[in-house]
Design a protein around this motif. Structure first.
Motif, PDB file in Angstrom:
ATOM      1  N   ALA A 109     -22.708 -18.764   5.095  1.00 33.25           N
ATOM      2  CA  ALA A 109     -21.604 -18.368   5.984  1.00 33.25           C
ATOM      3  C   ALA A 109     -22.131 -17.775   7.287  1.00 33.25           C
ATOM      4  CB  ALA A 109     -20.680 -17.374   5.286  1.00 33.25           C
TER       5      ALA A 109
ATOM      6  N   CYS B  53     -28.207 -13.078   1.409  1.00 25.68           N
ATOM      7  CA  CYS B  53     -26.769 -12.790   1.388  1.00 25.68           C
ATOM      8  C   CYS B  53     -26.536 -11.302   1.230  1.00 25.68           C
ATOM      9  CB  CYS B  53     -26.080 -13.545   0.247  1.00 25.68           C
ATOM     10  SG  CYS B  53     -24.283 -13.395   0.294  1.00 25.68           S
TER      11      CYS B  53
ATOM     12  N   CYS C 201     -19.417 -12.090   3.348  1.00 25.01           N
ATOM     13  CA  CYS C 201     -19.298 -13.381   4.030  1.00 25.01           C
ATOM     14  C   CYS C 201     -18.115 -13.440   4.994  1.00 25.01           C
ATOM     15  CB  CYS C 201     -19.206 -14.504   3.006  1.00 25.01           C
ATOM     16  SG  CYS C 201     -20.634 -14.546   1.886  1.00 25.01           S
TER      17      CYS C 201
ATOM     18  N   ALA D 134     -19.150 -12.577   8.544  1.00 24.05           N
ATOM     19  CA  ALA D 134     -20.293 -13.333   9.075  1.00 24.05           C
ATOM     20  C   ALA D 134     -20.201 -13.540  10.581  1.00 24.05           C
ATOM     21  CB  ALA D 134     -20.375 -14.686   8.365  1.00 24.05           C
TER      22      ALA D 134
END
Length: 158
Positions: free
Chosen positions: A88, A125, A129, A132
């Motif tokens: 993402a 990660c 997300c 992002a």
């Protein structure tokens, strides 16, 4: 390479941590987490103290340190910068953000600025997300970061 001289007070603190865990070799990861908190990283000299105290082979300690990405044998800056490069974040421009940090800090990923203020890393990660691209500096999370924002973000730490 010269041997690092560890501060006696920090070595005592590390030995107290080992004692707190009853010198139990099955607590190696917990001891290493606390050792990294004390020293900021896990150089060979720290690993040797841990191995001595827990009565395990230094090679075993080294294997654990190098296996888990949380542990580092390289000193980190006072403000560790991590740029998420997960899918993402990547598709939303994280690479440009990372390039801007590299440019402004004049370091490569994995390096620390000469003044010890910043270290730069990328990670897979952050788990945010929806925000992002994401950057973390220490415990602080910055979301929806664009390359143009990097200079202002760094200014917060001047």
């Amino acid at each position: 390479m010269a041997e690092l001289k560890l501060a006696d007070s920090k070595v005592r603190e590390l030995k107290d941590v080992c004692k707190k865990f009853d010198y139990d070799k099955s607590e190696l990861i917990n001891v290493l987490h606390q050792a990294q908190s004390i020293f900021g990283y896990l150089p060979a000299e720290v690993q040797e103290v841990v191995a001595d105290e827990l009565k395990v082979n230094v090679a075993h300690v080294y294997g654990v340190v190098t296996f888990y990405s949380f542990f580092t044998m390289i000193p980190k800056g006072r403000h560790p910068v991590s740029v998420c490069m997960g899918t993402a974040c990547y598709v939303r421009g994280a690479e440009k953000v990372l390039d801007e940090f590299k440019h402004l800090l004049n370091v490569k990923v994995g390096e620390t600025t000469p003044d010890g203020k910043f270290s730069l890393s990328s990670l897979r990660c952050v788990g945010a997300c929806g925000l992002a691209p994401v950057v973390t500096i220490g415990e602080k999370v910055y979301g929806r970061v664009a390359a143009e924002d990097v200079k202002n973000i760094l200014a917060d730490y001047s």
